[in-house]
Design a protein around this motif. Sequence first.
Motif, PDB file in Angstrom:
ATOM      1  N   GLN A  20       1.519   4.878   1.117  1.00  0.00           N
ATOM      2  CA  GLN A  20       1.107   5.791   2.174  1.00  0.00           C
ATOM      3  C   GLN A  20       1.785   7.142   1.972  1.00  0.00           C
ATOM      4  O   GLN A  20       2.871   7.220   1.395  1.00  0.00           O
ATOM      5  CB  GLN A  20       1.472   5.223   3.550  1.00  0.00           C
ATOM      6  N   THR A  49      -3.860   3.491   8.698  1.00  0.00           N
ATOM      7  CA  THR A  49      -2.539   2.876   8.543  1.00  0.00           C
ATOM      8  C   THR A  49      -1.968   2.367   9.860  1.00  0.00           C
ATOM      9  O   THR A  49      -0.961   1.654   9.854  1.00  0.00           O
ATOM     10  CB  THR A  49      -1.552   3.896   7.952  1.00  0.00           C
ATOM     11  N   TRP A  59      -9.027  10.202   5.854  1.00  0.00           N
ATOM     12  CA  TRP A  59      -7.971   9.312   6.326  1.00  0.00           C
ATOM     13  C   TRP A  59      -8.542   8.118   7.090  1.00  0.00           C
ATOM     14  O   TRP A  59      -7.860   7.106   7.256  1.00  0.00           O
ATOM     15  CB  TRP A  59      -7.009  10.057   7.253  1.00  0.00           C
ATOM     16  N   TRP A  89       0.889   9.060   9.089  1.00  0.00           N
ATOM     17  CA  TRP A  89       0.813   8.596   7.707  1.00  0.00           C
ATOM     18  C   TRP A  89      -0.617   8.189   7.360  1.00  0.00           C
ATOM     19  O   TRP A  89      -1.338   7.646   8.194  1.00  0.00           O
ATOM     20  CB  TRP A  89       1.749   7.406   7.482  1.00  0.00           C
ATOM     21  N   PRO A 130      -8.045   1.543  -1.101  1.00  0.00           N
ATOM     22  CA  PRO A 130      -6.760   2.172  -0.809  1.00  0.00           C
ATOM     23  C   PRO A 130      -5.861   2.095  -2.042  1.00  0.00           C
ATOM     24  O   PRO A 130      -6.121   1.309  -2.959  1.00  0.00           O
ATOM     25  CB  PRO A 130      -6.213   1.301   0.325  1.00  0.00           C
ATOM     26  N   HIS A 166       4.087   0.427   2.294  1.00  0.00           N
ATOM     27  CA  HIS A 166       3.934  -0.502   3.407  1.00  0.00           C
ATOM     28  C   HIS A 166       3.658  -1.886   2.829  1.00  0.00           C
ATOM     29  O   HIS A 166       2.707  -2.080   2.067  1.00  0.00           O
ATOM     30  CB  HIS A 166       2.785  -0.092   4.320  1.00  0.00           C
ATOM     31  N   THR A 211       0.841  -1.187   0.000  1.00  0.00           N
ATOM     32  CA  THR A 211       0.000   0.000   0.000  1.00  0.00           C
ATOM     33  C   THR A 211       0.880   1.242   0.000  1.00  0.00           C
ATOM     34  O   THR A 211       1.867   1.300   0.748  1.00  0.00           O
ATOM     35  CB  THR A 211      -0.910   0.029   1.253  1.00  0.00           C
ATOM     36  N   CYS A 239      -3.495   6.853   4.010  1.00  0.00           N
ATOM     37  CA  CYS A 239      -3.694   6.186   2.736  1.00  0.00           C
ATOM     38  C   CYS A 239      -4.810   6.911   1.997  1.00  0.00           C
ATOM     39  O   CYS A 239      -5.933   7.013   2.508  1.00  0.00           O
ATOM     40  CB  CYS A 239      -4.073   4.721   2.964  1.00  0.00           C
TER      41      CYS A 239
END
Length: 369
Positions: A11, A66, A61, A71, A101, A23, A9, A73
């Motif tokens: 981020q 996350t 968010w 942080w 995401p 990630h 993913t 996504c």
Amino acid sequence: MNAALATSTLQVRKAALSQTRWHTGAPVPLAPGQVRLGIESFAFTANNVTYAAFGDAMHYWQFFPTGDEAWGCIPVWGFSVVTESLCEGLAVGEKFYGYYPMGSELVMQPVRVTPAGFFDGAVHRQALPVVYNQYMRCSTDPFYDAATEDVQSLLRPLFITSFLIDDFLADNDFFGGGTTLLLSSASSKTAYGTAFPLARRKGLEVVGLTSPGNTAFCEGLGCYSRVLAYDALDSIAADTPCIYVDFAGSAALRQRIHGRFGQLRYNCSIGGTHVDELAAKGGSRDLPGPRPVLFFAPAQVKKRVADWGAEAFGRQLAQAWQNFTRKVTGAEPPWLIPERHAGRAPLEAVYREVLAGKGDPRTGHILQP
């Protein structure tokens, strides 16, 4: 960890959107009732930059947390296929359109499963707007067409917002006579998607405001009464009754418009394509004229479903979508040309290009994680 099965993913740092990281982890085993969706492709546009810019204020968010508050996504719209299912009514191989995401997969807890699709019943999403939690089964979705899948990813969520902005303004009688509408970031897909239905209404002048490099593109669309570069704003008479539909989010432009137009009827704040100039960072203080009001599409959906009924609302939206996409794809040259990118490096390059507000407005980016 088996690299072939690893999930990934992208981020971004919430306080500095230009900073990114990947990630990667092992797939999470499914619990009873859950489903794993492999994300095939998704669009990335200025609309997604708006999700990031307003991530805290509008709770974007929270959709795909996350586990690290610094942080986030960024949510995107696209298509996925069921790769594993412990949920009755959802079979491996079925394709779904929805909110994902920027990554390779999503595990969900489907609820309200019907032939049309399902809703994600995850605890952390239950308080979020329901319109973002619905996943449409492509085999029964009236909007779906395999031949124009990329166009759907790029335009469908944007056009729904555009449709609702047009409807909201008309529903409020254009706030008592704002017959000139000023649309900033006029080359953006959400802006010209809004201009398209507005141009069909009688008695309105729809003015597109854009950068000098995009004026020719906007003029060629044919849905603006006229197109002006931002530095030509003074060519509009200061006593013009008008409405500002703010897609750019530029604090400096907002100040200029409020300072010039004494008969500004309404400021409809939509997004933030100009991230470095966001009015949300203090540019709305001490403005003359009406207070800027952030447009929240799910609220207008709720109102219209109550007014018309869900079925009638869906029919009107589908008809408007068909009219719009016929124009977008049938024009010469087409208003939008999808361009596919696969892999981490191309995905990050597109992210940075769109974040910086660069690129050809005619190009629509489709990413394959």
